[in-house]
Design an enzyme around this catalytic site. Sequence first.
Site, PDB file in Angstrom:
ATOM      1  N   CYS A   2       0.846  -1.097   0.116  1.00  0.00           N
ATOM      2  CA  CYS A   2      -0.012  -0.060  -0.004  1.00  0.00           C
ATOM      3  C   CYS A   2       0.834   1.216   0.098  1.00  0.00           C
ATOM      4  O   CYS A   2       2.149   1.197   0.116  1.00  0.00           O
ATOM      5  CB  CYS A   2      -0.879   0.014   1.141  1.00  0.00           C
ATOM      6  N   LEU A  50      -3.897  -1.406  -1.645  1.00  0.00           N
ATOM      7  CA  LEU A  50      -3.949  -2.620  -2.526  1.00  0.00           C
ATOM      8  C   LEU A  50      -4.693  -3.834  -1.679  1.00  0.00           C
ATOM      9  O   LEU A  50      -4.096  -4.066  -0.716  1.00  0.00           O
ATOM     10  CB  LEU A  50      -2.748  -3.099  -3.032  1.00  0.00           C
ATOM     11  N   ASN A  75       1.937  -0.178   5.888  1.00  0.00           N
ATOM     12  CA  ASN A  75       2.359  -0.996   4.670  1.00  0.00           C
ATOM     13  C   ASN A  75       3.094  -2.079   4.927  1.00  0.00           C
ATOM     14  O   ASN A  75       4.211  -2.218   5.258  1.00  0.00           O
ATOM     15  CB  ASN A  75       3.183  -0.065   3.714  1.00  0.00           C
ATOM     16  N   GLY A  76       2.555  -3.192   4.629  1.00  0.00           N
ATOM     17  CA  GLY A  76       3.063  -4.440   4.779  1.00  0.00           C
ATOM     18  C   GLY A  76       2.367  -5.817   5.117  1.00  0.00           C
ATOM     19  O   GLY A  76       0.898  -5.663   4.891  1.00  0.00           O
ATOM     20  N   THR A 337      23.746   0.213 -11.490  1.00  0.00           N
ATOM     21  CA  THR A 337      23.168  -1.078 -11.606  1.00  0.00           C
ATOM     22  C   THR A 337      21.794  -1.111 -11.322  1.00  0.00           C
ATOM     23  O   THR A 337      21.146  -2.264 -11.854  1.00  0.00           O
ATOM     24  CB  THR A 337      24.275  -2.037 -10.748  1.00  0.00           C
ATOM     25  N   ARG A 340      19.865  -0.215 -14.432  1.00  0.00           N
ATOM     26  CA  ARG A 340      20.035  -1.205 -15.406  1.00  0.00           C
ATOM     27  C   ARG A 340      18.984  -2.596 -15.167  1.00  0.00           C
ATOM     28  O   ARG A 340      18.132  -2.963 -15.901  1.00  0.00           O
ATOM     29  CB  ARG A 340      21.262  -1.889 -15.579  1.00  0.00           C
TER      30      ARG A 340
END
Length: 561
Positions: A2, A50, A75-76, A337, A340
């Site tokens: 969330c 969510l 959130n979790g 990195t 990418r």
Amino acid sequence: MCGIWALFGSDACLSVQCIGAMKIAHRGPDAFRFENVNGYTNCCFGFHRLAIVDQLYGMQPLRIKKFPHLWLVYNGEIYNHEKLRKVFEFEHQTKVDGEVLLHLYERFGVKEMATLLDGVFAFVLLDTANRKVFIGRDTYGVRPMFKLLTDDGFLAVCSEAKGLMDITHSMSTQVKVEAFPPGHFEVFNLKPSGKVESMQLDRFHSCVDAPCHALYDSVEKLPSGFQMETVKSNIRRLFENAVKKRLMAHRRIGCLLSGGLDSSLVAATLMKLAKQEEFKYPVQTFAIGAEDSPDIQAARKVAAFIGSEHHEVSFTPEEGIKAVEEVIFHLECYDITTIRASVGMYLVSKYIREKTDSVVIFSGEGSDELTQGYIYFHKAPTPKAGAEESVRLLKELYLFDVLRADRTTAAHGLELRVPFLDHRFTAYYLSLPEEMRVPKDGVEKFLLRDAFAGQNLIPDDILWRRKEAFSDGLTSIKKSWYNSLQEYIESEVNDSDLEMAAKTFPFNPPKTKEGYYFRQIFERLFPGRCEWTPHYWMPRWIQATDPSARTLEIYKPDQEQ
């Protein structure tokens, strides 16, 4: 997964400040709530949902009749919430996993509450009776959280830094927006004015310590000793348990599958448990890459072996280049990195969101850091140095790989689950003798591979497949994704620009045109926020000029592809 947002002591109209909360709407596409705090007209919560657990009562801020003075946004996922409810005989009002935070806090206080949570989380807890605000974040920072705190006590908290960028405050200069440190909690006094004063910032758990919640785990006491067969059995048992507890969901579960060791072990274990739990749907696996990429070919083989419903997302460098700016916007980072590797993960997450109904997505993040999986670990001068580097990487995951994994999936409203970062599994692995965890016989992650040898979980050639970075495995060895990216950037950045990089960007000056290109985009999106990337991710113990494993002398592909 969330998006959380909270303000305490706002100097500006909350309806104007609320615009900041909308910048993280992608994290919770199912519902949104904005709520003022009774008695504090300048304090409020924002929440993007969510819906994964308890579809009916899962909206936040979470409040229950028993504790009307407590307000919670988090959130979790708390994987042991049902176990804790039974052990401590809590009377729950909802089926929401986060409700257990309210009961634990009321009985034990915030520090013990945090230590008892087996899961991933970022939370803001308000206690109006005692005039306290608490914020905290899980051990590895799997769930993100940023804070802004002014000198006069205005506190703003958000899942992503972009939600705090345009917050109005009374300070004459720019106020620092910083990532909240993983494994920590902070306590604030709440003044009658709604402003706060920080009273305590403390660590509640470190990755090297056995978690307190292990006492209430479904796998209780493990056989002790470091005999090889005992260790391998414990690794298998804890890993399967890590995957099993993460099946907690009312939405469809899927899995990213690159065909490397880590994602293959996660996918295969997920498939095994899905059969045992009698899932009502086939588990979907997802791979991305060019047709001739090593990852696509390996993932196809694993999917056929484990029997998943497999999806392949085609990748072209042109698509990747086009996505770079969006990716940097979501990452809030300019590390080479990380960007990418994020492009492929961002595009495969986009496919999952648009073309399927899988929402809870398993992935293999954390294994390389935990099990010394990077190629450069072969060059560690001593087992002690390797073990120390492993811990350093784990503590910095929230800046790099975990940041990538969260933001690229959250950008498309997906929820990520990372069993390799299970507290119990990581603490056990790090407790093993240093000599046991090093690369062996020229193979990195030897102990992890050996633990699953002979189990027929994944094909043997995948079990012993050499490390291939996600951003490298997208394309063939003949021409890597980063080569295509650098060719494009060559015409976008002048030599003179690069020569002036240290003056243009005095903090973390880029050394390559690729780094300069990423930094330009970042500075345009987030001016003056270069400290969000404190340093670049680079291999150690070797004279590396590029983070890609394919550029290292010690890189040896399994075969020419």
